[in-house]
Motif scaffolding. Structure first.
Motif, mmCIF file in Angstrom:
data_model
loop_
_atom_site.group_PDB
_atom_site.id
_atom_site.type_symbol
_atom_site.label_atom_id
_atom_site.label_comp_id
_atom_site.label_asym_id
_atom_site.label_seq_id
_atom_site.Cartn_x
_atom_site.Cartn_y
_atom_site.Cartn_z
ATOM 1 N N MET A 1 0.830 -1.193 0.000
ATOM 2 C CA MET A 1 0.000 0.000 0.000
ATOM 3 C C MET A 1 0.872 1.253 0.000
ATOM 4 S SD MET A 1 -3.244 -0.739 0.112
ATOM 5 C CE MET A 1 -4.370 -0.036 1.250
ATOM 6 N N LEU A 2 1.952 1.217 0.768
ATOM 7 C CA LEU A 2 2.807 2.396 0.828
ATOM 8 C C LEU A 2 3.442 2.692 -0.520
ATOM 9 C CD1 LEU A 2 4.529 1.951 4.289
ATOM 10 C CD2 LEU A 2 2.820 3.650 3.649
ATOM 11 N N ASP A 3 3.805 1.644 -1.270
ATOM 12 C CA ASP A 3 4.387 1.866 -2.595
ATOM 13 C C ASP A 3 3.423 2.622 -3.497
ATOM 14 O OD1 ASP A 3 6.769 0.675 -1.983
ATOM 15 O OD2 ASP A 3 6.204 -1.281 -2.797
ATOM 16 N N PHE A 4 2.139 2.307 -3.425
ATOM 17 C CA PHE A 4 1.150 2.987 -4.260
ATOM 18 C C PHE A 4 0.973 4.438 -3.838
ATOM 19 C CE2 PHE A 4 -0.289 -1.343 -5.276
ATOM 20 C CZ PHE A 4 -0.300 -1.227 -6.661
ATOM 21 N N SER A 5 1.113 4.713 -2.532
ATOM 22 C CA SER A 5 0.867 6.067 -2.059
ATOM 23 C C SER A 5 2.061 6.994 -2.280
ATOM 24 C CB SER A 5 0.481 6.052 -0.578
ATOM 25 O OG SER A 5 1.573 5.615 0.203
ATOM 26 N N ARG A 6 3.246 6.422 -2.454
ATOM 27 C CA ARG A 6 4.429 7.242 -2.716
ATOM 28 C C ARG A 6 4.424 7.676 -4.173
ATOM 29 N NH1 ARG A 6 7.565 3.030 0.013
ATOM 30 N NH2 ARG A 6 7.690 3.681 2.173
ATOM 31 N N GLU A 7 4.659 8.940 -4.373
ATOM 32 C CA GLU A 7 4.718 9.434 -5.744
ATOM 33 C C GLU A 7 6.145 9.299 -6.239
ATOM 34 O OE1 GLU A 7 3.260 13.192 -8.312
ATOM 35 O OE2 GLU A 7 2.090 12.341 -6.693
ATOM 36 N N LYS A 8 6.333 8.506 -7.290
ATOM 37 C CA LYS A 8 7.651 8.309 -7.865
ATOM 38 C C LYS A 8 7.898 9.399 -8.897
ATOM 39 C CE LYS A 8 10.516 5.007 -10.288
ATOM 40 N NZ LYS A 8 10.566 4.737 -11.682
ATOM 41 N N THR A 9 9.053 10.032 -8.820
ATOM 42 C CA THR A 9 9.409 11.032 -9.809
ATOM 43 C C THR A 9 9.797 10.301 -11.094
ATOM 44 O OG1 THR A 9 10.230 12.488 -8.089
ATOM 45 C CG2 THR A 9 10.933 12.965 -10.339
ATOM 46 N N PRO A 10 9.118 10.606 -12.197
ATOM 47 C CA PRO A 10 9.448 9.920 -13.450
ATOM 48 C C PRO A 10 10.892 10.184 -13.873
ATOM 49 C CG PRO A 10 7.365 11.095 -13.644
ATOM 50 C CD PRO A 10 7.983 11.514 -12.343
ATOM 51 N N GLU A 11 11.551 9.135 -14.369
ATOM 52 C CA GLU A 11 12.902 9.241 -14.920
ATOM 53 C C GLU A 11 12.748 9.186 -16.435
ATOM 54 O OE1 GLU A 11 15.414 6.271 -13.112
ATOM 55 O OE2 GLU A 11 14.606 6.735 -11.122
ATOM 56 N N LYS A 12 12.618 10.348 -17.045
ATOM 57 C CA LYS A 12 12.241 10.429 -18.452
ATOM 58 C C LYS A 12 13.434 10.498 -19.394
ATOM 59 C CE LYS A 12 7.964 12.833 -17.312
ATOM 60 N NZ LYS A 12 7.237 14.092 -17.444
ATOM 61 N N ALA A 13 13.206 9.955 -20.577
ATOM 62 C CA ALA A 13 14.152 10.024 -21.682
ATOM 63 C C ALA A 13 13.325 9.853 -22.957
ATOM 64 C CB ALA A 13 15.192 8.915 -21.575
ATOM 65 N N PHE A 14 13.887 10.207 -24.094
ATOM 66 C CA PHE A 14 13.173 9.975 -25.348
ATOM 67 C C PHE A 14 13.145 8.478 -25.620
ATOM 68 C CE2 PHE A 14 14.031 14.492 -26.036
ATOM 69 C CZ PHE A 14 12.770 14.885 -26.444
ATOM 70 N N SER A 15 11.948 7.938 -25.891
ATOM 71 C CA SER A 15 11.751 6.499 -26.034
ATOM 72 C C SER A 15 10.840 6.181 -27.207
ATOM 73 C CB SER A 15 11.125 5.935 -24.749
ATOM 74 O OG SER A 15 11.935 6.226 -23.640
ATOM 75 N N ASN A 16 10.985 4.962 -27.699
ATOM 76 C CA ASN A 16 10.163 4.454 -28.792
ATOM 77 C C ASN A 16 8.893 3.832 -28.201
ATOM 78 O OD1 ASN A 16 8.981 2.731 -30.760
ATOM 79 N ND2 ASN A 16 10.934 2.546 -31.825
ATOM 80 N N LEU A 17 7.789 4.559 -28.272
ATOM 81 C CA LEU A 17 6.531 4.093 -27.679
ATOM 82 C C LEU A 17 6.014 2.826 -28.342
ATOM 83 C CD1 LEU A 17 4.235 4.639 -25.650
ATOM 84 C CD2 LEU A 17 3.125 5.965 -27.444
ATOM 85 N N ASN A 18 6.099 2.740 -29.655
ATOM 86 C CA ASN A 18 5.605 1.548 -30.350
ATOM 87 C C ASN A 18 6.345 0.290 -29.913
ATOM 88 O OD1 ASN A 18 3.640 2.931 -31.791
ATOM 89 N ND2 ASN A 18 4.916 3.183 -33.604
ATOM 90 N N LEU A 19 7.657 0.388 -29.751
ATOM 91 C CA LEU A 19 8.449 -0.750 -29.282
ATOM 92 C C LEU A 19 8.030 -1.139 -27.867
ATOM 93 C CD1 LEU A 19 10.740 -2.751 -29.788
ATOM 94 C CD2 LEU A 19 12.342 -1.001 -28.985
ATOM 95 N N LEU A 20 7.831 -0.151 -27.016
ATOM 96 C CA LEU A 20 7.388 -0.396 -25.643
ATOM 97 C C LEU A 20 6.037 -1.129 -25.635
ATOM 98 C CD1 LEU A 20 7.726 1.976 -22.717
ATOM 99 C CD2 LEU A 20 5.475 1.141 -23.245
ATOM 100 N N ILE A 21 5.115 -0.701 -26.499
ATOM 101 C CA ILE A 21 3.801 -1.355 -26.587
ATOM 102 C C ILE A 21 3.955 -2.788 -27.080
ATOM 103 C CG2 ILE A 21 1.603 -1.362 -27.855
ATOM 104 C CD1 ILE A 21 1.679 1.749 -27.590
ATOM 105 N N ASP A 22 4.765 -2.999 -28.114
ATOM 106 C CA ASP A 22 4.988 -4.365 -28.617
ATOM 107 C C ASP A 22 5.526 -5.281 -27.521
ATOM 108 O OD1 ASP A 22 4.072 -4.258 -31.267
ATOM 109 O OD2 ASP A 22 6.012 -3.555 -32.036
ATOM 110 N N GLU A 23 6.498 -4.778 -26.746
ATOM 111 C CA GLU A 23 7.071 -5.577 -25.652
ATOM 112 C C GLU A 23 6.007 -5.912 -24.604
ATOM 113 O OE1 GLU A 23 10.275 -3.139 -24.218
ATOM 114 O OE2 GLU A 23 11.574 -3.634 -25.925
ATOM 115 N N THR A 24 5.158 -4.963 -24.287
ATOM 116 C CA THR A 24 4.118 -5.168 -23.277
ATOM 117 C C THR A 24 3.068 -6.157 -23.776
ATOM 118 O OG1 THR A 24 4.498 -2.909 -22.523
ATOM 119 C CG2 THR A 24 2.507 -3.991 -21.731
ATOM 120 N N VAL A 25 2.692 -6.050 -25.025
ATOM 121 C CA VAL A 25 1.715 -6.982 -25.610
ATOM 122 C C VAL A 25 2.258 -8.407 -25.557
ATOM 123 C CG1 VAL A 25 0.619 -7.684 -27.787
ATOM 124 C CG2 VAL A 25 0.494 -5.299 -27.030
#
Length: 180
Positions: A1-25
């Motif tokens: 529960m505590l993990d869900f309540s903690r706000e994680k600061t995103p670690e952003k970089a330029f990424s290939n969204l389509n590749l990410l979706i393919d991997e998740t599928v």
């Protein structure tokens, strides 16, 4: 529960969204196939790399796909679609129209009753039975998309299915030059 309540600061970089979706599928394809659920991707090959935290966005996509699977009782279909939007094509709810990516996740499941649509992003709200959902997945996903400067929209018809649309900016805030 505590993990869900903690706000994680995103670690952003330029990424290939389509590749990410393919991997998740690929991660959920076999369980979906066992339940006679076809997963189709219609990914826009014109998408540029976008400014995201890959792990957080992958969690959002995974959550949406698992929810879509749960909404389909016997057999059905899930479509994941991406497309590039110009500033003029952005939804009215975007404060500062800019180049964005739209991710649509469409299922042929049971749909969400109209009275529940206003509450689906509330923490701990679930329509799933006891032991089948925490009511945190959509809430956390919604927060993740907002932390990326995006929005989430949903349309649903009981007995026909649901469509979630996620809008994410292509570039980091304040970047006027675009990504080439």
């Amino acid at each position: 529960m505590l993990d869900f309540s903690r706000e994680k600061t995103p670690e952003k970089a330029f990424s290939n969204l389509n590749l990410l979706i393919d991997e998740t599928v690929q991660l959920i394809a076999q369980p979906a196939q066992v339940n006679n659920i076809e997963i189709k991707t219609e990914l826009d090959d014109r998408l540029p790399a976008i400014w995201i935290d890959e792990n957080l966005i992958k969690q959002v996509i995974m959550n949406m796909l698992v929810n879509a699977q749960h909404a389909i009782e016997d057999e059905g279909q899930i479509i994941i679609r991406t497309r590039l939007l110009t500033p003029g094509e952005c939804p009215d709810s975007i404060a500062e129209p800019r180049e964005m990516v739209e991710i649509s996740i469409i299922d042929t499941g049971c749909g969400i009753p109209e009275g529940d649509l206003q509450r689906i992003f509330d923490p701990f709200f679930t329509t799933k039975g006891v032991g089948k959902g925490t009511g945190l997945g959509l809430s956390v996903s919604h927060g993740t998309i907002e932390s990326h400067g995006g929005i989430t929209e949903v349309e649903s018809t009981v007995g026909k299915g649901t469509e979630f649309r996620i809008y994410l900016p292509v570039d980091e805030p304040g970047d006027e030059g675009g990504s080439t």
